[in-house]
Design a protein around this motif. Structure first.
Motif, short mmCIF file in Angstrom:
data_model
loop_
_atom_site.label_atom_id
_atom_site.label_comp_id
_atom_site.label_asym_id
_atom_site.label_seq_id
_atom_site.Cartn_x
_atom_site.Cartn_y
_atom_site.Cartn_z
N VAL A 41 65.38 78.39 -4.17
CA VAL A 41 65.16 79.70 -4.78
C VAL A 41 63.91 80.40 -4.11
O VAL A 41 63.71 81.32 -3.92
N TYR A 66 67.27 73.10 -6.29
CA TYR A 66 67.82 74.53 -6.59
C TYR A 66 66.63 75.46 -6.68
O TYR A 66 66.53 76.64 -6.18
N PHE A 67 65.55 74.91 -7.61
CA PHE A 67 64.48 75.88 -7.85
C PHE A 67 63.63 76.02 -6.59
O PHE A 67 62.96 77.15 -6.29
N VAL A 98 70.44 80.26 -7.92
CA VAL A 98 70.38 80.71 -9.38
C VAL A 98 71.63 80.52 -10.26
O VAL A 98 71.50 79.91 -11.35
#
Length: 242
Positions: free
Chosen positions: A33, A29-30, A232
């Motif tokens: 992002v 996910y990071f 996020v």
């Protein structure tokens, strides 16, 4: 711009190496992002540069050349096709697609999250398009219009909405666990639909090619930005202490 992107990448690489192990469930996910953030910054920069060249002679020549080439193919059959395609990129078309997506979510995906996210992306793109049109205040092309239009020209609302809505659907479909061939076929269909809607606006005489390009860029920015925000949110839902 390049220096900014380079600093972002360097900072992210250091941050990830210090904070996460490769097996950390939050890492994908990071990474998403960060990639999304870089694309948003680049997209905004590109949109601003295009907007600043709207009144230049060079862009006017490109617009005229591309428009003349596309409308040279006008014939009754192609006109009927592009009118149909442009209707898909209008309110009625989106409502039909949303209804089909709701049925799909209810019967197969078993989640309403993606439907809500798609609506959010479309609403944001629509509202921002209205604001951008008023801000730029560009008149429609002075050639024959094959459909009725009432709003201003730049950026193209159809192109922007198509890229935002169907572009986000492409992202969602890429995540579904369905047959690979079917997944790629649907993604290709939506990609061709986005392109066709953009071309239809030029063919029908209601937009300059640069209007369509600006709409595609702005719509893509919303797609990537919303992916960033949704990821996020997913990070914080997985671990409130992040």
């Amino acid at each position: 711009m390049k220096k900014t992107v380079s600093r972002i990448i360097t900072s992210v690489r250091q941050f990830l190496s210090e904070k996460f192990h490769s097996e950390d469930s939050r890492l994908p996910y990071f990474i998403t992002v960060i990639i999304a953030l870089v694309l948003v910054v680049g997209g905004i920069n590109l949109f601003i540069e295009l907007t600043e060249t709207l009144k230049t002679d060079t862009l006017a020549r490109y617009d005229a050349t591309i428009t003349d080439y596309i409308i040279s193919f006008r014939n009754p059959s192609l006109t009927a096709f592009f009118k149909f395609v442009t209707d898909i990129g209008d309110v009625t078309g989106y409502l039909i697609v949303l209804v089909l997506f709701v049925i799909l979510s209810w019967r197969i995906i078993k989640s309403w999250k993606y439907v809500l996210q798609s609506v959010v992306v479309l609403v944001l793109a629509t509202l921002s398009n209205m604001a951008l049109k008023r801000f730029v205040d560009r008149a429609r092309p002075g050639i024959e219009h094959l459909v009725t239009v009432e709003t201003l020209s730049y950026p193209s609302g159809h192109a922007m909405g198509a890229m935002a809505f169907f572009g986000f659907l492409i992202y969602l479909i890429s995540k579904l666990r369905i047959h690979r061939g079917l997944r790629y076929a649907i993604m290709l269909l939506f990609a061709l639909l986005i392109l066709s809607i953009g071309i239809s606006r030029i063919y029908l005489g209601v937009h300059f090619p640069s209007d369509v390009a600006g709409g595609f860029i702005a719509g893509f920015i919303w797609v990537v930005f919303c992916i960033l925000i949704f990821d996020v949110i997913q990070i914080f839902r997985r671990d409130p202490e992040v």
